[in-house]
Motif scaffolding. Structure first.
Motif, PDB file in Angstrom:
ATOM      1  N   PRO A  62      -0.313 -58.781 -30.194  1.00  0.00           N
ATOM      2  CA  PRO A  62      -0.457 -59.712 -31.332  1.00  0.00           C
ATOM      3  C   PRO A  62       0.699 -60.715 -31.370  1.00  0.00           C
ATOM      4  O   PRO A  62       1.797 -60.443 -30.867  1.00  0.00           O
ATOM      5  N   LYS A  63       0.444 -61.872 -31.966  1.00  0.00           N
ATOM      6  CA  LYS A  63       1.450 -62.941 -32.019  1.00  0.00           C
ATOM      7  C   LYS A  63       2.731 -62.460 -32.688  1.00  0.00           C
ATOM      8  O   LYS A  63       3.838 -62.792 -32.246  1.00  0.00           O
ATOM      9  N   LEU A  64       2.615 -61.713 -33.755  1.00  0.00           N
ATOM     10  CA  LEU A  64       3.807 -61.243 -34.455  1.00  0.00           C
ATOM     11  C   LEU A  64       4.624 -60.316 -33.567  1.00  0.00           C
ATOM     12  O   LEU A  64       5.866 -60.370 -33.560  1.00  0.00           O
ATOM     13  N   THR A  65       3.931 -59.486 -32.799  1.00  0.00           N
ATOM     14  CA  THR A  65       4.637 -58.608 -31.858  1.00  0.00           C
ATOM     15  C   THR A  65       5.336 -59.415 -30.775  1.00  0.00           C
ATOM     16  O   THR A  65       6.471 -59.117 -30.381  1.00  0.00           O
ATOM     17  N   GLN A  66       4.657 -60.457 -30.284  1.00  0.00           N
ATOM     18  CA  GLN A  66       5.265 -61.326 -29.267  1.00  0.00           C
ATOM     19  C   GLN A  66       6.536 -61.983 -29.802  1.00  0.00           C
ATOM     20  O   GLN A  66       7.544 -62.080 -29.091  1.00  0.00           O
ATOM     21  N   PHE A  67       6.502 -62.451 -31.054  1.00  0.00           N
ATOM     22  CA  PHE A  67       7.687 -63.081 -31.633  1.00  0.00           C
ATOM     23  C   PHE A  67       8.806 -62.058 -31.804  1.00  0.00           C
ATOM     24  O   PHE A  67       9.985 -62.378 -31.583  1.00  0.00           O
ATOM     25  N   GLY A  68       8.456 -60.843 -32.192  1.00  0.00           N
ATOM     26  CA  GLY A  68       9.474 -59.801 -32.301  1.00  0.00           C
ATOM     27  C   GLY A  68      10.121 -59.496 -30.960  1.00  0.00           C
ATOM     28  O   GLY A  68      11.339 -59.289 -30.875  1.00  0.00           O
ATOM     29  N   ILE A  69       9.312 -59.478 -29.887  1.00  0.00           N
ATOM     30  CA  ILE A  69       9.858 -59.265 -28.545  1.00  0.00           C
ATOM     31  C   ILE A  69      10.782 -60.416 -28.159  1.00  0.00           C
ATOM     32  O   ILE A  69      11.848 -60.203 -27.553  1.00  0.00           O
ATOM     33  N   PHE A  70      10.389 -61.638 -28.519  1.00  0.00           N
ATOM     34  CA  PHE A  70      11.224 -62.805 -28.237  1.00  0.00           C
ATOM     35  C   PHE A  70      12.581 -62.688 -28.936  1.00  0.00           C
ATOM     36  O   PHE A  70      13.629 -62.929 -28.333  1.00  0.00           O
ATOM     37  N   LEU A  71      12.570 -62.285 -30.204  1.00  0.00           N
ATOM     38  CA  LEU A  71      13.834 -62.102 -30.934  1.00  0.00           C
ATOM     39  C   LEU A  71      14.657 -60.978 -30.309  1.00  0.00           C
ATOM     40  O   LEU A  71      15.895 -61.059 -30.241  1.00  0.00           O
ATOM     41  N   GLY A  72      13.985 -59.938 -29.854  1.00  0.00           N
ATOM     42  CA  GLY A  72      14.706 -58.851 -29.191  1.00  0.00           C
ATOM     43  C   GLY A  72      15.363 -59.300 -27.899  1.00  0.00           C
ATOM     44  O   GLY A  72      16.486 -58.885 -27.584  1.00  0.00           O
ATOM     45  N   ASN A  73      14.675 -60.166 -27.162  1.00  0.00           N
ATOM     46  CA  ASN A  73      15.268 -60.701 -25.932  1.00  0.00           C
ATOM     47  C   ASN A  73      16.473 -61.583 -26.225  1.00  0.00           C
ATOM     48  O   ASN A  73      17.403 -61.661 -25.420  1.00  0.00           O
ATOM     49  N   ILE A  74      16.448 -62.282 -27.379  1.00  0.00           N
ATOM     50  CA  ILE A  74      17.622 -63.058 -27.785  1.00  0.00           C
ATOM     51  C   ILE A  74      18.774 -62.115 -28.115  1.00  0.00           C
ATOM     52  O   ILE A  74      19.926 -62.343 -27.719  1.00  0.00           O
ATOM     53  N   ALA A  75      18.457 -61.043 -28.826  1.00  0.00           N
ATOM     54  CA  ALA A  75      19.494 -60.099 -29.239  1.00  0.00           C
ATOM     55  C   ALA A  75      20.151 -59.401 -28.047  1.00  0.00           C
ATOM     56  O   ALA A  75      21.374 -59.176 -28.047  1.00  0.00           O
ATOM     57  N   ASN A  76      19.369 -59.080 -27.017  1.00  0.00           N
ATOM     58  CA  ASN A  76      19.973 -58.383 -25.873  1.00  0.00           C
ATOM     59  C   ASN A  76      20.591 -59.333 -24.853  1.00  0.00           C
ATOM     60  O   ASN A  76      21.146 -58.896 -23.846  1.00  0.00           O
ATOM     61  N   GLY A  77      20.466 -60.639 -25.103  1.00  0.00           N
ATOM     62  CA  GLY A  77      21.138 -61.616 -24.261  1.00  0.00           C
ATOM     63  C   GLY A  77      20.407 -62.011 -22.999  1.00  0.00           C
ATOM     64  O   GLY A  77      20.909 -62.845 -22.231  1.00  0.00           O
ATOM     65  N   THR A  78      19.221 -61.470 -22.747  1.00  0.00           N
ATOM     66  CA  THR A  78      18.495 -61.817 -21.526  1.00  0.00           C
ATOM     67  C   THR A  78      17.593 -63.033 -21.713  1.00  0.00           C
ATOM     68  O   THR A  78      17.236 -63.688 -20.735  1.00  0.00           O
ATOM     69  N   LEU A  79      17.190 -63.309 -22.956  1.00  0.00           N
ATOM     70  CA  LEU A  79      16.228 -64.371 -23.284  1.00  0.00           C
ATOM     71  C   LEU A  79      14.879 -64.157 -22.610  1.00  0.00           C
ATOM     72  O   LEU A  79      14.086 -65.089 -22.474  1.00  0.00           O
ATOM     73  N   GLY A  80      14.612 -62.915 -22.186  1.00  0.00           N
ATOM     74  CA  GLY A  80      13.332 -62.604 -21.562  1.00  0.00           C
ATOM     75  C   GLY A  80      13.432 -62.567 -20.057  1.00  0.00           C
ATOM     76  O   GLY A  80      14.503 -62.749 -19.470  1.00  0.00           O
ATOM     77  N   HIS A  81      12.296 -62.352 -19.412  1.00  0.00           N
ATOM     78  CA  HIS A  81      12.245 -62.291 -17.955  1.00  0.00           C
ATOM     79  C   HIS A  81      11.226 -63.290 -17.450  1.00  0.00           C
ATOM     80  O   HIS A  81      10.334 -63.720 -18.162  1.00  0.00           O
ATOM     81  N   GLN A  82      11.367 -63.659 -16.191  1.00  0.00           N
ATOM     82  CA  GLN A  82      10.474 -64.639 -15.584  1.00  0.00           C
ATOM     83  C   GLN A  82       9.197 -63.963 -15.092  1.00  0.00           C
ATOM     84  O   GLN A  82       9.236 -62.844 -14.587  1.00  0.00           O
ATOM     85  N   CYS A  83       8.099 -64.655 -15.259  1.00  0.00           N
ATOM     86  CA  CYS A  83       6.808 -64.140 -14.823  1.00  0.00           C
ATOM     87  C   CYS A  83       6.204 -65.102 -13.798  1.00  0.00           C
ATOM     88  O   CYS A  83       6.452 -66.302 -13.856  1.00  0.00           O
ATOM     89  N   PRO A  84       5.386 -64.595 -12.898  1.00  0.00           N
ATOM     90  CA  PRO A  84       5.083 -63.178 -12.672  1.00  0.00           C
ATOM     91  C   PRO A  84       6.169 -62.482 -11.861  1.00  0.00           C
ATOM     92  O   PRO A  84       7.148 -63.101 -11.471  1.00  0.00           O
ATOM     93  N   ASN A  85       5.963 -61.192 -11.597  1.00  0.00           N
ATOM     94  CA  ASN A  85       6.884 -60.371 -10.803  1.00  0.00           C
ATOM     95  C   ASN A  85       8.306 -60.398 -11.362  1.00  0.00           C
ATOM     96  O   ASN A  85       9.243 -60.822 -10.674  1.00  0.00           O
ATOM     97  N   PRO A  86       8.524 -59.964 -12.604  1.00  0.00           N
ATOM     98  CA  PRO A  86       9.867 -60.021 -13.188  1.00  0.00           C
ATOM     99  C   PRO A  86      10.881 -59.145 -12.471  1.00  0.00           C
ATOM    100  O   PRO A  86      12.080 -59.429 -12.507  1.00  0.00           O
ATOM    101  N   GLU A  87      10.397 -58.091 -11.804  1.00  0.00           N
ATOM    102  CA  GLU A  87      11.333 -57.202 -11.114  1.00  0.00           C
ATOM    103  C   GLU A  87      11.976 -57.871  -9.908  1.00  0.00           C
ATOM    104  O   GLU A  87      13.042 -57.442  -9.441  1.00  0.00           O
ATOM    105  N   ASP A  88      11.365 -58.936  -9.393  1.00  0.00           N
ATOM    106  CA  ASP A  88      11.904 -59.642  -8.225  1.00  0.00           C
ATOM    107  C   ASP A  88      12.699 -60.893  -8.611  1.00  0.00           C
ATOM    108  O   ASP A  88      13.175 -61.614  -7.730  1.00  0.00           O
ATOM    109  N   LYS A  89      12.826 -61.170  -9.913  1.00  0.00           N
ATOM    110  CA  LYS A  89      13.471 -62.402 -10.357  1.00  0.00           C
ATOM    111  C   LYS A  89      14.546 -62.083 -11.385  1.00  0.00           C
ATOM    112  O   LYS A  89      14.458 -61.079 -12.090  1.00  0.00           O
ATOM    113  N   PRO A  90      15.571 -62.940 -11.479  1.00  0.00           N
ATOM    114  CA  PRO A  90      16.591 -62.725 -12.508  1.00  0.00           C
ATOM    115  C   PRO A  90      16.044 -63.010 -13.892  1.00  0.00           C
ATOM    116  O   PRO A  90      14.979 -63.617 -14.044  1.00  0.00           O
TER     117      PRO A  90
END
Length: 312
Positions: A62-90
């Motif tokens: 859901p959109k609200l969950t996506q926004f919460g994940i986005f805020l969590g990525n800000i909090a942990n300092g990663t700002l998220g991961h790159q797609c596709p194949n995030p395990e192969d990318k910084p």
């Protein structure tokens, strides 16, 4: 208001502004028509690949969950991961940190070019106002403002790289002197604005009573002009320079694209073209942070330029 209270207040307002920008970017990205999966994987994506990319971008949430994940990525300092194949990318932050030195390098070089050209040009135009020197300075400034960066960049490439061969061309960012052409392109436009602002502000200052008093005391003309005149005329110049420096730090997109330079602007443009939500959201967030920080530094610089503001 003490300097500490001022900084705390401005930082608080800046954080609110950054949060507002984050909300708007998130909403706009999800309201724009189009499928990011098609952009990232191509039009012939298989159902399994589509499901993997949707899971990577959290589009199946859901959109609200996506926004919460986005805020969590800000909090942990990663700002998220790159797609596709995030395990192969910084992470997005790691990608931004990787390209940020190129943008800082270009911004500092462009600002240096602008200041070295603008201040002497503006001072001479103010001192010799109404003469042919003033007219020539106005023509130079108007030319710098009028010629678009998207035109000046290719012209410089054709003239100084293809025909004369004096400087490295596009995609040669690590070559010696590769920074010269993009820095001149970026700095020329800013030089035009700064020189006219310096001229206008200094003309007003030269007519003030304290300038007459300084001359009456027998101070050398250069001291009167630079210490009493130019210093008091710098406030609007600092404002324009600070805001434009923030713009250059956020990525001179056109210049970076013309000269095929890596940087924050190029990263943002690539993220938009690919509809890569984490890259766009993270880059815009960093740009908003840069603007807030530069504005705070500009406000503090007022006190250095004008003792009256520092005392207040």
């Amino acid at each position: 208001m003490s300097i500490g209270s001022f900084i705390v207040r401005r930082v608080g307002l800046g954080l609110v502004a950054i949060f507002g920008v984050s909300v708007l970017v998130f909403l706009f990205l999800h309201l724009i028509p189009g499928d990011p999966v098609d952009q990232l994987a191509g039009g012939d994506v298989q159902p399994e690949q589509r499901a993997a990319i949707e899971a990577c971008l959290y589009l199946d949430q859901p959109k609200l969950t996506q926004f919460g994940i986005f805020l969590g990525n800000i909090a942990n300092g990663t700002l998220g991961h790159q797609c596709p194949n995030p395990e192969d990318k910084p992470s997005v932050m790691a990608r931004i940190v990787e390209v940020m030195p190129y943008t800082i390098e270009l911004a500092l070089a462009g600002m240096l070019v602008a200041v070295l050209l603008a201040l002497p040009l503006g001072v001479i135009a103010a001192v010799r106002r109404g003469t042919w020197v003033d007219t020539l300075a106005a023509v130079v400034a108007l030319s710098g403002i009028s010629i678009p960066t998207m035109l000046m960049g290719p012209l410089f490439v054709v003239l100084f790289f293809i025909y004369l061969g004096w400087f490295p061309g596009p995609a040669e960012a690590d070559e010696p002197f590769a920074l010269v052409l993009p820095a001149v392109v970026v700095g020329t436009h800013l030089m035009a604005m700064l020189s006219r602002m310096t001229r206008s502000s200094l003309v007003d200052v030269l007519s003030e009573d304290y300038m007459t008093t300084a001359r009456a005391k027998g101070l050398p003309s250069v001291v009167v002009l630079l210490k009493h005149g130019l210093r008091n005329a710098l406030l609007p110049v600092i404002t324009i320079a600070g805001l434009q420096f923030g713009a250059m730090l956020s990525g001179a997109i056109i210049t970076e694209k013309v000269f095929a330079r890596p940087g924050l602007g190029t990263l943002l443009l690539d993220g938009i073209s690919e509809r890569n939500y984490p890259i766009v959201q993270g880059t815009v967030l960093v740009i908003a942070f840069i603007y807030v920080t530069v504005n705070l530094v500009v406000d503090l610089a007022y006190g250095l330029a004008d003792p009256r503001i520092r005392r207040a």
